[in-house]
Design an enzyme around this catalytic site. Structure first.
Site, PDB file in Angstrom:
ATOM      1  N   ASP A   1      -0.951 -11.305  18.428  1.00  0.00           N
ATOM      2  CA  ASP A   1      -1.321 -10.729  19.681  1.00  0.00           C
ATOM      3  C   ASP A   1      -0.945 -11.585  20.713  1.00  0.00           C
ATOM      4  O   ASP A   1      -0.355 -12.573  20.737  1.00  0.00           O
ATOM      5  CB  ASP A   1      -3.124 -10.887  19.614  1.00  0.00           C
ATOM      6  CG  ASP A   1      -3.507 -10.386  20.725  1.00  0.00           C
ATOM      7  OD1 ASP A   1      -3.405  -9.130  21.242  1.00  0.00           O
ATOM      8  OD2 ASP A   1      -4.381 -11.224  21.564  1.00  0.00           O
TER       9      ASP A   1
ATOM     10  N   ASP B   1      -2.221 -11.042  24.986  1.00  0.00           N
ATOM     11  CA  ASP B   1      -2.989 -11.627  26.011  1.00  0.00           C
ATOM     12  C   ASP B   1      -4.373 -12.112  25.309  1.00  0.00           C
ATOM     13  O   ASP B   1      -4.801 -11.533  24.582  1.00  0.00           O
ATOM     14  CB  ASP B   1      -3.226 -10.593  26.901  1.00  0.00           C
ATOM     15  CG  ASP B   1      -3.688 -10.917  28.170  1.00  0.00           C
ATOM     16  OD1 ASP B   1      -3.957 -12.002  28.564  1.00  0.00           O
ATOM     17  OD2 ASP B   1      -3.882 -10.035  29.189  1.00  0.00           O
TER      18      ASP B   1
ATOM     19  N   ASP C   1      -7.241 -13.495  19.218  1.00  0.00           N
ATOM     20  CA  ASP C   1      -8.318 -14.060  19.794  1.00  0.00           C
ATOM     21  C   ASP C   1      -9.668 -13.374  19.994  1.00  0.00           C
ATOM     22  O   ASP C   1     -10.726 -13.656  20.356  1.00  0.00           O
ATOM     23  CB  ASP C   1      -8.086 -14.476  21.376  1.00  0.00           C
ATOM     24  CG  ASP C   1      -7.975 -13.328  22.328  1.00  0.00           C
ATOM     25  OD1 ASP C   1      -8.581 -13.102  23.225  1.00  0.00           O
ATOM     26  OD2 ASP C   1      -6.928 -12.558  22.130  1.00  0.00           O
TER      27      ASP C   1
END
Length: 266
Positions: free
Chosen positions: A14, A16, A210
Site C-alpha cells: 500500500d 498512503d 496500514d
C-alpha cells in the site's frame, strides 16, 4: 520456540499511510524498497487511487526518495479496465473519472462513449455534477453494468479530507437502486489483479498496509498473507474495532517499517 520468519515470494505494498503521508515519506520506506530490490523479492505498489496514471504515481514516489517505476504500480483503474475488457472486449464504456482512469480504459482497448454504454465506470471525479449523476443513473437503469473503481468515502488532500470516489458512488447507487461491482480495496479483485501481475498465487503473496478495513481485508479476501504496519489508519486504540468490523485479523503486526524489514528481509 521462536516463530519462523515468513518467506514471501512477492509483496503487494500500500502507499498512503504505509510508505508516505501526503507528500512526506514515512521513515524507512526508502530502505524497505531498496532492501527488496537487493534481495530480488518482486513487489508492486497497489493503490485505490484511480485519478493518477502509473507514471504519475511513480513520479510522486520518486519525489519523496522512494524508488519506483511505472511498471511497479497497480491502480484500481488498471484493475477495473482489465476486469471489463476480460468480460467484454472492446466494450462501450461511459466514464466518470479523471486521467488515470481514461488512460487505463483506452489502453485496455475499451471504447469511451457518451451514449448507450454497456458499462458505467466511476472513480474519483473532481468535476462531478448533477448532470453527470443524472446521466449515469439513467444508463444504469437502462441496463448498463455499474463499476466502481474504489469505495473510499474520503480522499486526503493538502487542505484536509475531501469526498472520495465512494461518496460519489453512494449517490449513484442510491439514485439507481443498483449496487456497483467494486474493484478496489477491500474487494479482492485489485489484489488478485496485482498478484497475477507478479505471476504468483495469492497464497505466496504478502500484502503490507496500514488499514485493516481496506488493505488487510482485501489481502485476506484474496487469500494473501497480510502484514499490518502501524504507521497510518490503524492504531492501538482502533485496531480491535477494525478487526471486529471486518472479521479479519492480520497475520503479522509491525509497529513501523523497520520491523517490516526485519520480518521479511532479514
Amino acid at each position: 520456540m521462536e516463530k519462523p520468519k515468513p518467506k514471501p515470494k512477492g509483496l503487494l505494498i500500500d502507499l498512503d499511510g504505509t510508505l508516505y503521508h501526503g507528500r512526506h515519506r514515512i521513515e524507512g520506506a526508502d530502505l524497505l524498497i531498496e532492501r527488496l530490490k537487493e534481495l530480488q523479492i518482486p513487489f508492486l505498489y497497489v493503490t485505490n487511487n484511480s485519478s493518477r496514471t502509473p507514471e504519475q504515481v511513480a513520479a510522486h514516489l520518486m519525489e519523496m526518495g522512494i524508488p519506483a517505476l511505472p511498471e511497479e504500480v497497480c491502480t484500481s483503474s488498471l484493475a477495473a479496465a482489465k476486469y471489463i475488457a476480460e468480460k467484454s472486449p472492446g466494450a462501450k464504456v461511459a466514464m466518470l473519472g479523471e486521467e488515470g482512469l481514461r488512460e487505463a480504459l483506452l489502453s485496455a482497448g475499451l471504447n469511451i462513449v457518451e451514449q448507450s454504454p454497456e458499462y458505467v465506470i466511476q472513480g474519483i471525479d473532481r468535476s462531478f455534477h448533477y448532470e453527470k449523476l443524472t446521466r449515469a443513473v439513467g444508463w444504469i437503469q437502462e441496463g448498463a453494468v455499474s463499476i466502481l473503481t474504489n469505495p473510499d468515502l474520503q480522499l486526503p488532500s493538502d487542505t484536509g479530507l475531501m469526498p472520495g470516489a465512494g461518496s460519489l458512488g453512494a449517490a449513484i447507487e442510491a439514485a439507481s437502486g443498483v449496487k456497483p461491482t467494486v474493484i478496489g480495496k477491500p474487494s479482492s479483485i485489485l489484489m488478485k489483479f496485482a498478484s497475477d501481475r507478479l505471476g504468483l498465487a495469492p497464497e505466496d503473496t504478502y500484502v503490507i498496509g496500514d488499514n485493516i478495513r481496506t488493505d488487510i481485508a482485501a489481502g485476506a479476501h484474496a487469500g494473501c498473507k497480510t502484514v499490518l504496519v502501524m504507521t497510518g489508519i490503524t492504531t492501538d486504540l482502533n485496531m480491535e474495532a477494525h478487526m471486529e468490523a471486518t472479521g479479519v485479523t492480520p497475520d503479522f503486526i509491525c509497529r513501523d517499517l523497520s520491523e517490516v524489514i526485519n520480518l521479511l528481509c532479514s
